[in-house]
Design a protein around this motif. Structure first.
Motif, PDB file in Angstrom:
ATOM      1  N   SER A 120      37.108  39.400  18.732  1.00 28.58           N
ATOM      2  CA  SER A 120      38.033  39.885  17.700  1.00 28.58           C
ATOM      3  C   SER A 120      39.483  39.579  18.072  1.00 28.58           C
ATOM      4  N   LEU A 121      39.792  39.783  19.332  1.00 31.05           N
ATOM      5  CA  LEU A 121      41.153  39.514  19.779  1.00 31.05           C
ATOM      6  C   LEU A 121      41.457  38.022  19.729  1.00 31.05           C
ATOM      7  N   ALA A 122      40.473  37.208  20.105  1.00 25.59           N
ATOM      8  CA  ALA A 122      40.690  35.758  20.052  1.00 25.59           C
ATOM      9  C   ALA A 122      40.933  35.317  18.611  1.00 25.59           C
ATOM     10  N   SER A 123      40.193  35.929  17.675  1.00 23.89           N
ATOM     11  CA  SER A 123      40.410  35.614  16.258  1.00 23.89           C
ATOM     12  C   SER A 123      41.797  36.073  15.820  1.00 23.89           C
ATOM     13  N   ALA A 124      42.237  37.216  16.391  1.00 22.39           N
ATOM     14  CA  ALA A 124      43.544  37.761  16.014  1.00 22.39           C
ATOM     15  C   ALA A 124      44.691  36.880  16.486  1.00 22.39           C
ATOM     16  N   ALA A 149      40.045  45.574  14.708  1.00 22.97           N
ATOM     17  CA  ALA A 149      40.773  44.351  14.363  1.00 22.97           C
ATOM     18  C   ALA A 149      41.639  44.570  13.132  1.00 22.97           C
ATOM     19  N   ARG A 150      41.063  45.345  12.139  1.00 24.32           N
ATOM     20  CA  ARG A 150      41.891  45.636  10.955  1.00 24.32           C
ATOM     21  C   ARG A 150      43.087  46.524  11.321  1.00 24.32           C
ATOM     22  N   ARG A 151      42.900  47.408  12.310  1.00 22.40           N
ATOM     23  CA  ARG A 151      44.007  48.285  12.693  1.00 22.40           C
ATOM     24  C   ARG A 151      45.125  47.534  13.420  1.00 22.40           C
ATOM     25  N   ALA A 179      45.272  27.214  23.201  1.00 23.56           N
ATOM     26  CA  ALA A 179      45.644  26.741  21.857  1.00 23.56           C
ATOM     27  C   ALA A 179      46.839  27.515  21.307  1.00 23.56           C
ATOM     28  N   ALA A 180      46.885  28.811  21.657  1.00 23.08           N
ATOM     29  CA  ALA A 180      47.972  29.650  21.161  1.00 23.08           C
ATOM     30  C   ALA A 180      49.314  29.331  21.819  1.00 23.08           C
ATOM     31  N   MET A 181      49.314  28.512  22.878  1.00 23.79           N
ATOM     32  CA  MET A 181      50.584  28.119  23.494  1.00 23.79           C
ATOM     33  C   MET A 181      51.406  27.252  22.550  1.00 23.79           C
ATOM     34  N   ARG A 182      50.756  26.801  21.428  1.00 26.70           N
ATOM     35  CA  ARG A 182      51.506  26.015  20.429  1.00 26.70           C
ATOM     36  C   ARG A 182      51.945  26.888  19.260  1.00 26.70           C
ATOM     37  N   ASP A 183      51.828  28.213  19.402  1.00 26.17           N
ATOM     38  CA  ASP A 183      52.204  29.126  18.323  1.00 26.17           C
ATOM     39  C   ASP A 183      53.668  28.911  17.942  1.00 26.17           C
ATOM     40  N   GLU A 184      53.971  29.115  16.690  1.00 28.03           N
ATOM     41  CA  GLU A 184      55.337  28.892  16.190  1.00 28.03           C
ATOM     42  C   GLU A 184      56.312  29.963  16.662  1.00 28.03           C
ATOM     43  N   VAL A 202      50.919  40.717  15.378  1.00 30.07           N
ATOM     44  CA  VAL A 202      49.487  40.901  15.641  1.00 30.07           C
ATOM     45  C   VAL A 202      49.027  39.900  16.687  1.00 30.07           C
ATOM     46  N   ARG A 203      49.496  38.663  16.552  1.00 28.48           N
ATOM     47  CA  ARG A 203      49.104  37.626  17.509  1.00 28.48           C
ATOM     48  C   ARG A 203      49.607  37.973  18.927  1.00 28.48           C
ATOM     49  N   GLU A 204      50.815  38.503  18.971  1.00 25.77           N
ATOM     50  CA  GLU A 204      51.382  38.864  20.281  1.00 25.77           C
ATOM     51  C   GLU A 204      50.599  40.009  20.915  1.00 25.77           C
ATOM     52  N   LEU A 205      50.222  40.995  20.081  1.00 24.26           N
ATOM     53  CA  LEU A 205      49.443  42.120  20.588  1.00 24.26           C
ATOM     54  C   LEU A 205      48.065  41.672  21.059  1.00 24.26           C
ATOM     55  N   ALA A 206      47.511  40.759  20.346  1.00 27.17           N
ATOM     56  CA  ALA A 206      46.198  40.248  20.734  1.00 27.17           C
ATOM     57  C   ALA A 206      46.272  39.531  22.076  1.00 27.17           C
ATOM     58  N   ALA A 207      47.325  38.721  22.246  1.00 23.03           N
ATOM     59  CA  ALA A 207      47.490  38.009  23.516  1.00 23.03           C
ATOM     60  C   ALA A 207      47.689  39.015  24.665  1.00 23.03           C
ATOM     61  N   PHE A 208      48.460  40.049  24.403  1.00 23.34           N
ATOM     62  CA  PHE A 208      48.680  41.064  25.416  1.00 23.34           C
ATOM     63  C   PHE A 208      47.375  41.760  25.789  1.00 23.34           C
TER      64      PHE A 208
END
Length: 623
Positions: free
Chosen positions: A38-42, A10-12, A72-77, A50-56
């Motif tokens: 970890s990915l959900a937290s990311a 997750a740190r990487r 919930a992430a569908m409301r991401d900025e 990072v958020r995009e990579l996590a979703a992928f």
């Protein structure tokens, strides 16, 4: 252990190197539940990347517990994050994501709208109703994505809403709907797609044309009917679709379409036939006006179908070309369709149809061709007269004679003369003689030629008089006609020839030469000395033609004439007579001041067998 590794990975996800972040995301997806957490937290990381990579990465986890964090992430900025989240929700295929994805159809960013529509198409039945509603209510920018989504859904989709959407006011929507209906392969969309071939926008018509072949064999019958549509684009599209469907029932109708008035349709038909196992038609049809000529010359009797079809459709050029080709190719039914074409609105088509019927020599065309003698256009009447002559039917003689004597058009009367000569009707002799006496020069020439074909002795006197015409063409035609009648015409011609004030002496001398009667030698020798250049030259030519050696000395004397034309004619005649007594006199004019005379002398010496004299040496004495 997995928990520690997931924290490290997750740190990487925050590393500067994108490859490191991508590898970390992939590894987290493989760790199972601890990696998913970890990915959900990311998904809430401060960095968009990072958020995009996590979703992928979550798209590969296939864990239903991550659906809610993704919703919930569908409301991401970040639009790129929302886009990736939509793709991941589509890949996961969970129905709980429907509302979020439908909401994303109203996103301000087109790429998010597109991703949301594509994701909904992956959710199956639960997404159908929302998409159908969106097809009607969504923003114009979204409706095309919605239509394409419905067209790519894995299960059955109601066709009627898409059919209705083909009436959408926006071109982009109709285009997408046509694509979708093709992908769904529902035969119930056939009529709507055929209708879309007439859409005002080319993009929509093209999409509908591409969709039709996907409907399969069930589309063949309606597509065949579309070959008769007034719109050339519809016909071309139908040809292309029939080629793609691959049904043999289309072969004959497509061959008939090779005479379509539009070059685009003809090319499409030829290419479709190639796909159906008939590649040879491409050698004849390339979209040029010469297509019809090539079809008429091909050895496939089925080529009559496009010719017959071409007579009923297309512009006048197409109809005329089809008529001309039918006259060459013939075949069953050709005379019938050509007879109907005699009533065509365009005179050039009527003219071509009449000429073609003459080529076919079908007596069934007699009555319609006789009716065409009343056509208002002279060229059409002329073609009808010519065709009647070629038919060879005796019932045509009297109407043609009436046209000969009464038509105001010189061309029609000339054609009537030719037709009467070809029919061999003795009843035509007297009208032709009258025409030879009083017609225009063009008609007189035709009358003389016809009288020559008939060979009736009662016309000799008129033909002899015609030798005195002021028109060269009439005099030559009369002379030719007299020659065809044989030696019975000799004495009238000689009498005319002896009349030294007559303009007929030149043609008469020429005629005597063609007749080959050696009794004409003395009269011809007599006119070698007349002042008229044309007469003396004709007499010299005729003496050479007769082959009588009595003419040698008179002709040798003319090698010294003042007129170079007569000197040349005398040299040529001596060469044809073949008497070696002419060698020395001919050698004497090798240095004549006129090149034509010199050339004639050399050629004559060569014919007499004195090659040395011909090449400039001393002549050998004759024996």
């Amino acid at each position: 252990m997995n928990r520690i590794r997931s924290l490290w990975l997750a740190r990487r996800l925050r590393a500067d190197d994108p490859e490191v972040r991508r590898a970390a995301a992939t590894a987290l997806a493989e760790l199972g539940r601890s990696g998913v957490d970890s990915l959900a937290s990311a998904l809430k990381d401060t960095e968009p990347e990072v958020r995009e990579l996590a979703a992928f990465a979550l798209s590969g986890a296939r864990d239903p517990t991550c659906v809610q964090p993704l919703i919930a992430a569908m409301r991401d900025e970040s639009p790129s994050v929302r886009c990736q989240v939509a793709e991941t929700l589509g890949a996961l295929g969970d129905s709980k994501a429907v509302d979020a994805l439908v909401g994303a159809l109203g996103d301000l960013h087109p790429e998010v709208q597109q991703a949301a529509a594509a994701a909904l198409s992956q959710l199956g039945d639960c997404a159908i109703e929302p998409l159908i509603r969106a097809l009607v209510r969504a923003d114009v920018r979204v409706r095309p994505w919605v239509a394409r989504a419905l067209g790519t859904m894995p299960g059955p989709v109601p066709t009627l809403p898409l059919v209705r959407a083909l009436e959408d006011p926006e071109c982009a929507v109709r285009h997408a709907v046509a694509d979708a209906l093709g992908n769904l392969r529902d035969i119930r969309a056939l009529d709507a797609l055929l209708g879309a071939l007439k859409d005002d926008e080319n993009e929509v018509r093209t999409a509908a044309a591409a969709a039709l072949p996907k409907l399969g064999d069930a589309a063949v019958a309606p597509l065949l009917a579309a070959l008769d549509d007034e719109d050339w684009f519809v016909r071309r599209s139908a040809c292309r679709a029939l080629g793609e469907v691959g049904d043999g029932r289309a072969i004959e109708p497509l061959i008939a379409e090779l005479a379509d008035g539009r070059s685009e349709v003809r090319r499409a038909a030829a290419r479709a036939l190639a796909k159906l196992g008939e590649p040879r038609w491409g050698a004849y049809v390339d979209g040029e006006q010469a297509d019809f000529e090539r079809l008429a010359g091909c050895d496939d009797r089925r080529a009559i179908w496009p010719m017959q079809r071409g007579l009923t459709r297309g512009d006048w050029l197409t109809r005329r070309s089809a008529a001309q080709a039918l006259g060459t190719i013939g075949g069953p039914g050709a005379a019938e369709v050509l007879t109907r074409a005699l009533g065509d609105e365009h005179s050039e088509v009527r003219k071509a149809a009449a000429a073609a019927l003459g080529q076919l020599r079908d007596w069934c065309a007699l009555t319609p061709l006789l009716a065409l003698l009343r056509d208002p256009q002279g060229e059409v009447r002329k073609a009808a007269v010519g065709a009647l002559g070629r038919l060879g039917h005796r019932d045509a003689v009297e109407p043609i004679i009436l046209n000969l004597l009464g038509d105001a058009d010189h061309g029609v009367r000339s054609a009537a003369c030719k037709a009467l000569g070809g029919l061999g009707a003795k009843a035509a002799v007297e009208p032709l003689v009258v025409t030879l006496e009083y017609g225009t020069s063009e008609v007189q020439q035709a009358a003389a030629e016809a009288l020559g074909s008939l060979g009736d002795a009662s016309s000799i006197e008129a033909l002899v008089r015609a030798l005195g015409s002021e028109c060269d063409a009439v005099r030559k035609a009369a002379a030719d006609a007299l020659c065809k009648m044989g030696e019975q015409t000799l004495y009238p011609i000689v009498r005319e020839l002896l009349d030294r004030s007559s303009i007929a002496r030149g043609p008469a001398a020429w005629t005597l030469g063609k007749l080959g009667d050696r009794r004409a030698v003395d009269p011809l020798v007599d006119v070698l000395d007349v002042d008229d250049e044309a007469v003396s030259i004709s007499a010299a030519w005729a003496l050479g033609k007769l082959g009588d050696l009595r003419a040698v000395e008179p002709l040798v004397g003319k090698l010294k004439a003042d007129n170079p034309g007569l000197r040349k004619a005398a040299a040529e005649a001596l060469g044809r007579l073949g008497d070696r007594r002419a060698i020395e006199p001919l050698a004497g004019v090798r240095d004549d001041a006129h090149e034509d005379v010199r050339r004639a002398a050399v050629e004559a010496l060569g014919r007499l067998g004195d090659e040395g004299a011909a090449c400039g040496g001393s002549p050998r004495q004759g024996t």
